[in-house]
Design a protein around this motif. Sequence first.
Motif, PDB file in Angstrom:
ATOM      1  N   ARG A  99       0.801  -1.230   0.000  1.00 35.29           N
ATOM      2  CA  ARG A  99       0.000   0.000   0.000  1.00 35.29           C
ATOM      3  C   ARG A  99       0.829   1.273   0.000  1.00 35.29           C
ATOM      4  N   ARG A 115       0.179   6.107  -7.579  1.00 35.29           N
ATOM      5  CA  ARG A 115      -0.823   5.554  -8.495  1.00 35.29           C
ATOM      6  C   ARG A 115      -0.160   4.677  -9.552  1.00 35.29           C
ATOM      7  N   GLN A 116       0.991   5.109 -10.039  1.00 36.40           N
ATOM      8  CA  GLN A 116       1.713   4.322 -11.041  1.00 36.40           C
ATOM      9  C   GLN A 116       2.081   2.941 -10.513  1.00 36.40           C
ATOM     10  N   HIS A 117       2.342   2.861  -9.209  1.00 39.84           N
ATOM     11  CA  HIS A 117       2.735   1.595  -8.591  1.00 39.84           C
ATOM     12  C   HIS A 117       1.566   0.862  -7.943  1.00 39.84           C
ATOM     13  N   GLY A 118       0.343   1.329  -8.202  1.00 39.11           N
ATOM     14  CA  GLY A 118      -0.820   0.655  -7.658  1.00 39.11           C
ATOM     15  C   GLY A 118      -0.940   0.775  -6.156  1.00 39.11           C
ATOM     16  N   LYS A 119      -0.376   1.852  -5.602  1.00 38.16           N
ATOM     17  CA  LYS A 119      -0.385   2.030  -4.153  1.00 38.16           C
ATOM     18  C   LYS A 119      -1.386   3.108  -3.756  1.00 38.16           C
ATOM     19  N   PRO A 144      -6.978   2.678  -5.423  1.00 42.52           N
ATOM     20  CA  PRO A 144      -6.677   1.854  -6.596  1.00 42.52           C
ATOM     21  C   PRO A 144      -7.552   0.620  -6.643  1.00 42.52           C
ATOM     22  N   THR A 145      -8.098   0.325  -7.821  1.00 41.93           N
ATOM     23  CA  THR A 145      -8.965  -0.844  -7.944  1.00 41.93           C
ATOM     24  C   THR A 145      -8.177  -2.133  -7.897  1.00 41.93           C
ATOM     25  N   THR A 146      -6.918  -2.070  -8.326  1.00 43.73           N
ATOM     26  CA  THR A 146      -6.054  -3.241  -8.278  1.00 43.73           C
ATOM     27  C   THR A 146      -4.724  -2.815  -7.698  1.00 43.73           C
ATOM     28  N   GLU A 147      -4.307  -3.469  -6.617  1.00 41.46           N
ATOM     29  CA  GLU A 147      -3.019  -3.153  -6.027  1.00 41.46           C
ATOM     30  C   GLU A 147      -1.979  -4.089  -6.615  1.00 41.46           C
ATOM     31  N   LEU A 148      -1.015  -3.523  -7.284  1.00 36.99           N
ATOM     32  CA  LEU A 148      -0.009  -4.302  -7.976  1.00 36.99           C
ATOM     33  C   LEU A 148       1.000  -4.854  -6.991  1.00 36.99           C
ATOM     34  N   THR A 156       6.761  -2.857  -6.857  1.00 35.36           N
ATOM     35  CA  THR A 156       7.646  -2.668  -7.996  1.00 35.36           C
ATOM     36  C   THR A 156       8.671  -1.621  -7.665  1.00 35.36           C
TER      37      THR A 156
END
Length: 355
Positions: free
Chosen positions: A38, A116-120, A340-344, A347
Amino acid sequence: MRCMSSGLETPSERPIFVFGCPRSGTTLLRLMLHAHPRIALPTETRFVLPAYAARAQFGDLEDSRNRRALADWLTTRPATRFRDLGLDAREVADEIVAGPPTLGSAIAAVFRAYARQHGKARWGDKRPSYIRHAGALLRMFPDAQFVHLVRDGRDCVASLKEVPWYGQDLNHAVSLWREAIDTGRRLAARLGPDAFYELQYERLVADPADELPRLCEFLGEDFHPAMTAPQSLAQRIVPPQKKWHGPIRGAVTSDLVGSWAQRLDAWEISLAEAAFGDRLAEYGYEPSGLPKPPPARLARFARTAAHRRMAHSKADLRERWQRRHERNPVDCRLPPAPVPTTELAPTGDAPGKGD
């Protein structure tokens, strides 16, 4: 992310700032936090404090043209290291121009785009020098949380002596650690346990799985096991030419704890211990037992410490003068960011970048 100071802040949305004496392990801690699913902490940037210091030159930010000038200053100048974040400069600049007319909002827009770019869902930033500028950070981000990493001052001094980018002498290195400890004490008293957290490098590397859950509790986050093994991130994003970061490319280890005994000369150890006073013992660091240095060495250190205090006082006076000439509030007023709808998966930054 919620920057607005409305009393409705959610702890999991608060900005996180990591600092400490240089060479205290802040890069390792940054990677550990960035490994959390997160939390996004980028490589060291060079725009937060310079933008704050230069805020008067941007004029009235109610004027969108001035917001555009600020956005261009943040996103196009090589000195800001914006390009190391791997973001689209035009998109971020447009976001700044469309946002609230405050400096804190503009800076937060950059970090929010990075998260946002990292899904956080949450962002932070790390620079050792932030410890001297917590007041400025609090003005821009009143709900921020601060994490102070403390390491044995003798190990910090030994490491500062060896890195190629530190150009000062031993007296300055010793002063730097002492100033960081004293500033940390003042911040702890000022901010309280909800906003200020202190941990020791030695405990962190000895047992990350024991230390990091307490840090996560302070941050209002669940502990994630990936935080204990940041070496995979380090191998991808810490440039090999930065040899002073070599140890963090391997598993977390205590191998360097206490290495000052081999890396410092006896006179350097005795000067550091005399200058640190009771501070080492208060953190549980054992003294060497060496005799005190001669008066001439102590006098040279005292002169250096006095010159540094005078420089800090002059900087504080300049800051008070600048506040009188501010055209706008500086606090972040961005509304909460969409979750974020999907947490990557965790990265890194662009290959070959990083501090």
